[in-house]
Design a protein around this motif. Sequence first.
Motif, PDB file in Angstrom:
ATOM      1  N   MET A   1      11.841 -20.688 -11.372  1.00  0.00           N
ATOM      2  CA  MET A   1      12.262 -20.356 -10.151  1.00  0.00           C
ATOM      3  C   MET A   1      11.827 -19.066  -9.830  1.00  0.00           C
ATOM      4  SD  MET A   1      16.489 -20.098  -8.837  1.00  0.00           S
ATOM      5  CE  MET A   1      16.817 -19.447  -7.625  1.00  0.00           C
ATOM      6  N   ALA A   2      11.197 -18.771  -8.138  1.00  0.00           N
ATOM      7  CA  ALA A   2      10.734 -17.763  -7.817  1.00  0.00           C
ATOM      8  C   ALA A   2      11.726 -16.526  -7.854  1.00  0.00           C
ATOM      9  CB  ALA A   2      10.071 -18.036  -6.419  1.00  0.00           C
ATOM     10  N   THR A   3      11.209 -15.430  -7.942  1.00  0.00           N
ATOM     11  CA  THR A   3      11.915 -14.178  -7.987  1.00  0.00           C
ATOM     12  C   THR A   3      11.743 -13.704  -6.378  1.00  0.00           C
ATOM     13  OG1 THR A   3      11.628 -13.595 -10.206  1.00  0.00           O
ATOM     14  CG2 THR A   3      12.493 -11.772  -8.808  1.00  0.00           C
ATOM     15  N   ASN A   4      12.869 -13.264  -5.772  1.00  0.00           N
ATOM     16  CA  ASN A   4      12.483 -12.786  -4.417  1.00  0.00           C
ATOM     17  C   ASN A   4      12.298 -11.120  -4.642  1.00  0.00           C
ATOM     18  OD1 ASN A   4      13.112 -14.976  -3.046  1.00  0.00           O
ATOM     19  ND2 ASN A   4      15.565 -14.813  -3.258  1.00  0.00           N
ATOM     20  N   ILE A   5      11.349 -10.656  -3.996  1.00  0.00           N
ATOM     21  CA  ILE A   5      10.909  -9.480  -4.045  1.00  0.00           C
ATOM     22  C   ILE A   5      10.655  -8.882  -2.632  1.00  0.00           C
ATOM     23  CG2 ILE A   5       9.017  -7.792  -4.799  1.00  0.00           C
ATOM     24  CD1 ILE A   5       7.981  -9.845  -6.698  1.00  0.00           C
ATOM     25  N   PRO A   6      11.508  -7.643  -2.533  1.00  0.00           N
ATOM     26  CA  PRO A   6      11.311  -6.970  -1.125  1.00  0.00           C
ATOM     27  C   PRO A   6      10.151  -6.801  -0.808  1.00  0.00           C
ATOM     28  CG  PRO A   6      13.186  -5.985  -2.417  1.00  0.00           C
ATOM     29  CD  PRO A   6      12.197  -6.798  -3.227  1.00  0.00           C
ATOM     30  N   PHE A   7       9.657  -7.076   0.413  1.00  0.00           N
ATOM     31  CA  PHE A   7       8.366  -6.872   0.904  1.00  0.00           C
ATOM     32  C   PHE A   7       7.622  -5.630   0.653  1.00  0.00           C
ATOM     33  CE2 PHE A   7       4.967  -6.390   4.486  1.00  0.00           C
ATOM     34  CZ  PHE A   7       4.231  -7.533   3.952  1.00  0.00           C
ATOM     35  N   ASP A   8       8.548  -4.377   1.025  1.00  0.00           N
ATOM     36  CA  ASP A   8       7.713  -3.396   0.536  1.00  0.00           C
ATOM     37  C   ASP A   8       7.612  -2.826  -0.875  1.00  0.00           C
ATOM     38  OD1 ASP A   8       8.014  -2.343   3.300  1.00  0.00           O
ATOM     39  OD2 ASP A   8       9.932  -1.053   2.823  1.00  0.00           O
ATOM     40  N   ASP A   9       8.241  -3.671  -1.615  1.00  0.00           N
ATOM     41  CA  ASP A   9       8.000  -3.484  -3.163  1.00  0.00           C
ATOM     42  C   ASP A   9       6.726  -4.356  -3.441  1.00  0.00           C
ATOM     43  OD1 ASP A   9      10.222  -1.926  -3.311  1.00  0.00           O
ATOM     44  OD2 ASP A   9      11.543  -3.457  -4.248  1.00  0.00           O
ATOM     45  N   TYR A  10       6.799  -5.667  -2.866  1.00  0.00           N
ATOM     46  CA  TYR A  10       5.478  -6.428  -3.079  1.00  0.00           C
ATOM     47  C   TYR A  10       4.077  -5.759  -2.690  1.00  0.00           C
ATOM     48  CZ  TYR A  10       2.528 -10.464  -2.285  1.00  0.00           C
ATOM     49  OH  TYR A  10       1.442 -11.183  -2.378  1.00  0.00           O
ATOM     50  N   LEU A  11       4.226  -4.845  -1.610  1.00  0.00           N
ATOM     51  CA  LEU A  11       3.043  -4.118  -1.214  1.00  0.00           C
ATOM     52  C   LEU A  11       2.730  -2.971  -2.205  1.00  0.00           C
ATOM     53  CD1 LEU A  11       3.140  -4.540   2.725  1.00  0.00           C
ATOM     54  CD2 LEU A  11       1.440  -5.414   0.981  1.00  0.00           C
ATOM     55  N   ASP A  12       3.599  -2.304  -2.944  1.00  0.00           N
ATOM     56  CA  ASP A  12       3.449  -1.044  -3.448  1.00  0.00           C
ATOM     57  C   ASP A  12       2.274  -1.077  -4.325  1.00  0.00           C
ATOM     58  OD1 ASP A  12       5.776   0.140  -2.909  1.00  0.00           O
ATOM     59  OD2 ASP A  12       6.828  -0.295  -4.553  1.00  0.00           O
ATOM     60  N   GLU A  13       1.885  -2.012  -5.082  1.00  0.00           N
ATOM     61  CA  GLU A  13       0.616  -2.235  -5.888  1.00  0.00           C
ATOM     62  C   GLU A  13      -0.684  -2.323  -4.890  1.00  0.00           C
ATOM     63  OE1 GLU A  13      -1.494  -1.459  -9.402  1.00  0.00           O
ATOM     64  OE2 GLU A  13       0.720  -1.314  -9.066  1.00  0.00           O
ATOM     65  N   PRO A  14      -0.682  -3.076  -3.990  1.00  0.00           N
ATOM     66  CA  PRO A  14      -1.976  -3.430  -3.194  1.00  0.00           C
ATOM     67  C   PRO A  14      -2.213  -1.950  -2.363  1.00  0.00           C
ATOM     68  CG  PRO A  14      -0.619  -5.172  -3.082  1.00  0.00           C
ATOM     69  CD  PRO A  14       0.246  -4.204  -3.961  1.00  0.00           C
ATOM     70  N   LEU A  15      -1.168  -1.202  -1.931  1.00  0.00           N
ATOM     71  CA  LEU A  15      -1.257  -0.093  -1.161  1.00  0.00           C
ATOM     72  C   LEU A  15      -2.100   1.038  -1.869  1.00  0.00           C
ATOM     73  CD1 LEU A  15       1.756  -0.414   1.351  1.00  0.00           C
ATOM     74  CD2 LEU A  15      -0.463  -0.350   1.969  1.00  0.00           C
ATOM     75  N   LYS A  16      -2.079   0.922  -3.192  1.00  0.00           N
ATOM     76  CA  LYS A  16      -2.538   1.988  -4.011  1.00  0.00           C
ATOM     77  C   LYS A  16      -4.172   1.817  -3.699  1.00  0.00           C
ATOM     78  CE  LYS A  16       0.995   2.071  -7.579  1.00  0.00           C
ATOM     79  NZ  LYS A  16       1.193   1.655  -9.168  1.00  0.00           N
ATOM     80  N   ASP A  17      -4.618   0.811  -3.139  1.00  0.00           N
ATOM     81  CA  ASP A  17      -5.964   0.534  -2.876  1.00  0.00           C
ATOM     82  C   ASP A  17      -6.469   1.368  -1.541  1.00  0.00           C
ATOM     83  OD1 ASP A  17      -8.255  -0.260  -1.839  1.00  0.00           O
ATOM     84  OD2 ASP A  17      -8.458  -2.082  -3.336  1.00  0.00           O
ATOM     85  N   THR A  18      -6.970   2.293  -1.258  1.00  0.00           N
ATOM     86  CA  THR A  18      -6.970   3.174  -0.157  1.00  0.00           C
ATOM     87  C   THR A  18      -7.891   2.068   0.893  1.00  0.00           C
ATOM     88  OG1 THR A  18      -9.316   3.834  -1.159  1.00  0.00           O
ATOM     89  CG2 THR A  18      -7.243   5.367  -1.305  1.00  0.00           C
ATOM     90  N   GLU A  19      -8.686   1.400   0.588  1.00  0.00           N
ATOM     91  CA  GLU A  19      -9.298   0.558   1.543  1.00  0.00           C
ATOM     92  C   GLU A  19      -8.352  -0.494   2.134  1.00  0.00           C
ATOM     93  OE1 GLU A  19     -13.205  -2.803   1.997  1.00  0.00           O
ATOM     94  OE2 GLU A  19     -13.066  -1.331   0.614  1.00  0.00           O
ATOM     95  N   PHE A  20      -7.481  -1.168   1.283  1.00  0.00           N
ATOM     96  CA  PHE A  20      -6.411  -1.906   1.639  1.00  0.00           C
ATOM     97  C   PHE A  20      -5.591  -1.262   2.529  1.00  0.00           C
ATOM     98  CE2 PHE A  20      -2.334  -4.096   1.118  1.00  0.00           C
ATOM     99  CZ  PHE A  20      -2.581  -5.361   1.518  1.00  0.00           C
ATOM    100  N   LYS A  21      -5.004   0.090   2.078  1.00  0.00           N
ATOM    101  CA  LYS A  21      -4.164   0.866   2.688  1.00  0.00           C
ATOM    102  C   LYS A  21      -4.864   1.163   4.259  1.00  0.00           C
ATOM    103  CE  LYS A  21      -1.026   4.848   2.315  1.00  0.00           C
ATOM    104  NZ  LYS A  21      -0.765   6.034   1.352  1.00  0.00           N
TER     105      LYS A  21
END
Length: 74
Positions: A1-21
């Motif tokens: 079963m999939a775990t629900n992750i808050p959207f802001d938490d989902y983006l925490d890791e990708p937003l560490k990439d300055t280009e993505f941010k």
Amino acid sequence: MATNIPFDDYLDEPLKDTEFKADVAAESTKLETAVALTNARECARLAQSELAEHADVLPLTIARVEMGRMPAFI
């Protein structure tokens, strides 16, 4: 079963990439501009074609901005 992750938490890791941010920030600006223009136009009770005439641009330009697809001059 999939775990629900808050959207802001989902983006925490990708937003560490300055280009993505930077890309996310640019898209946020486009969306904010689109919403602001649409709200202002509707508040003034103008059709896209009427606003385009006042702004001396094609109605397609207004439509594109309102959809978040900014022309090069903006």
